[in-house]
Motif scaffolding. Sequence first.
Motif, mmCIF file in Angstrom:
data_model
loop_
_atom_site.group_PDB
_atom_site.id
_atom_site.type_symbol
_atom_site.label_atom_id
_atom_site.label_comp_id
_atom_site.label_asym_id
_atom_site.label_seq_id
_atom_site.Cartn_x
_atom_site.Cartn_y
_atom_site.Cartn_z
ATOM 1 N N VAL A 15 0.992 -1.073 0.061
ATOM 2 C CA VAL A 15 0.034 -0.032 -0.087
ATOM 3 C C VAL A 15 0.905 1.163 -0.013
ATOM 4 O O VAL A 15 1.927 1.460 0.802
ATOM 5 N N ASP A 16 0.725 2.057 -0.985
ATOM 6 C CA ASP A 16 0.938 3.562 -0.945
ATOM 7 C C ASP A 16 0.080 4.460 -0.929
ATOM 8 O O ASP A 16 -0.954 4.280 -0.844
ATOM 9 N N GLU A 17 0.375 5.961 -1.209
ATOM 10 C CA GLU A 17 -0.545 6.824 -1.139
ATOM 11 C C GLU A 17 -1.458 6.958 -2.836
ATOM 12 O O GLU A 17 -2.281 7.812 -2.631
ATOM 13 N N SER A 18 -1.146 6.116 -3.469
ATOM 14 C CA SER A 18 -1.559 6.208 -4.773
ATOM 15 C C SER A 18 -3.216 5.478 -4.871
ATOM 16 O O SER A 18 -3.487 4.571 -4.046
ATOM 17 N N GLU A 19 -3.950 5.886 -5.664
ATOM 18 C CA GLU A 19 -5.362 5.329 -5.885
ATOM 19 C C GLU A 19 -5.372 3.845 -6.455
ATOM 20 O O GLU A 19 -6.079 3.160 -6.041
ATOM 21 N N HIS A 20 -4.054 3.793 -7.068
ATOM 22 C CA HIS A 20 -4.057 2.507 -8.002
ATOM 23 C C HIS A 20 -3.838 1.274 -6.398
ATOM 24 O O HIS A 20 -4.234 0.259 -6.571
ATOM 25 N N SER A 21 -2.962 1.678 -5.478
ATOM 26 C CA SER A 21 -2.665 0.946 -4.508
ATOM 27 C C SER A 21 -3.987 0.492 -3.700
ATOM 28 O O SER A 21 -4.233 -0.533 -3.360
ATOM 29 N N PHE A 22 -4.802 1.588 -3.465
ATOM 30 C CA PHE A 22 -6.063 1.364 -2.809
ATOM 31 C C PHE A 22 -7.109 0.494 -3.497
ATOM 32 O O PHE A 22 -7.627 -0.308 -3.262
ATOM 33 N N TYR A 23 -7.063 0.688 -4.858
ATOM 34 C CA TYR A 23 -7.965 -0.114 -5.809
ATOM 35 C C TYR A 23 -7.525 -1.553 -5.441
ATOM 36 O O TYR A 23 -8.293 -2.365 -5.637
ATOM 37 N N VAL A 80 -1.532 6.566 5.154
ATOM 38 C CA VAL A 80 -1.758 5.522 4.116
ATOM 39 C C VAL A 80 -2.220 4.149 4.717
ATOM 40 O O VAL A 80 -3.202 3.454 4.538
ATOM 41 N N ILE A 81 -1.721 4.067 5.846
ATOM 42 C CA ILE A 81 -1.923 2.769 6.938
ATOM 43 C C ILE A 81 -3.372 2.983 7.545
ATOM 44 O O ILE A 81 -4.361 1.911 7.351
ATOM 45 N N GLU A 82 -3.622 4.106 7.818
ATOM 46 C CA GLU A 82 -5.073 4.243 8.444
ATOM 47 C C GLU A 82 -6.208 4.222 7.260
ATOM 48 O O GLU A 82 -7.086 3.687 7.437
ATOM 49 N N GLN A 83 -5.799 4.714 5.802
ATOM 50 C CA GLN A 83 -6.796 4.507 4.880
ATOM 51 C C GLN A 83 -6.828 2.910 4.403
ATOM 52 O O GLN A 83 -8.153 2.598 4.194
ATOM 53 N N ALA A 84 -5.809 2.203 4.602
ATOM 54 C CA ALA A 84 -5.928 0.914 4.214
ATOM 55 C C ALA A 84 -6.682 0.017 5.155
ATOM 56 O O ALA A 84 -7.362 -0.792 4.978
ATOM 57 N N LYS A 85 -6.511 0.283 6.600
ATOM 58 C CA LYS A 85 -7.380 -0.134 7.528
ATOM 59 C C LYS A 85 -8.845 0.198 7.514
ATOM 60 O O LYS A 85 -9.638 -0.723 7.797
ATOM 61 N N GLU A 86 -9.064 1.369 7.017
ATOM 62 C CA GLU A 86 -10.610 1.931 6.762
ATOM 63 C C GLU A 86 -11.293 1.017 5.935
ATOM 64 O O GLU A 86 -12.259 0.518 5.697
ATOM 65 N N ILE A 87 -10.376 0.815 4.711
ATOM 66 C CA ILE A 87 -10.779 -0.205 3.542
ATOM 67 C C ILE A 87 -10.986 -1.463 4.038
ATOM 68 O O ILE A 87 -12.136 -2.194 3.859
ATOM 69 N N CYS A 88 -10.336 -2.030 4.623
ATOM 70 C CA CYS A 88 -10.305 -3.405 5.437
ATOM 71 C C CYS A 88 -11.621 -3.577 6.326
ATOM 72 O O CYS A 88 -12.283 -4.329 6.138
#
Length: 161
Positions: A15-23, A80-88
């Motif tokens: 995961v990084d700050e890119s929309e591609h990563s979160f997608y 980045v980690i916070e957003q990734a955790k929110e997606i999870c």
Amino acid sequence: MAAAAAEKPVMVVAVDESEHSFYALGWTLDHFFTGPVSPFRLVLVHAKPSPASAVGLAGPGAADVLPYVDSDLKKIAARVIEQAKEICASKSVDEPMVEIMEGDARNVLCESVEKYHASILVVGSHGYGAIKRAVLGSVSDYCAHHAHCTVMIVKKPKHKT
């Protein structure tokens, strides 16, 4: 119960700050973590650049700037980690393992695969063209050739229907 979790294969998701990563993270959760029992132990890895590499300068005055750059890089990593955790959490995947490692993403991801004995590494594709990829280097291409596991490259569709 802990022994059962330890026996699960590990999936590392970059995961990084890119929309591609979160997608790529969302796509992975939608396709591999849909049942009541997840088939993988999920590890989210963020590669934080070193302050010196992020600034790209040396010489007098550089040392004065590095603490500020490091502070900003830490804030970005936390976001980045916070957003990734929110997606999870939004996909009912609770408490993934999280790792922030300093260094070049290519090396960090391959090291994470070794550290966690991962079965699969998931990376998003930025969709760079050949010239930009040649200049910047492709993390996904590097990992596909050097990681000691299956590498899944998730591309975000240009036009989502």
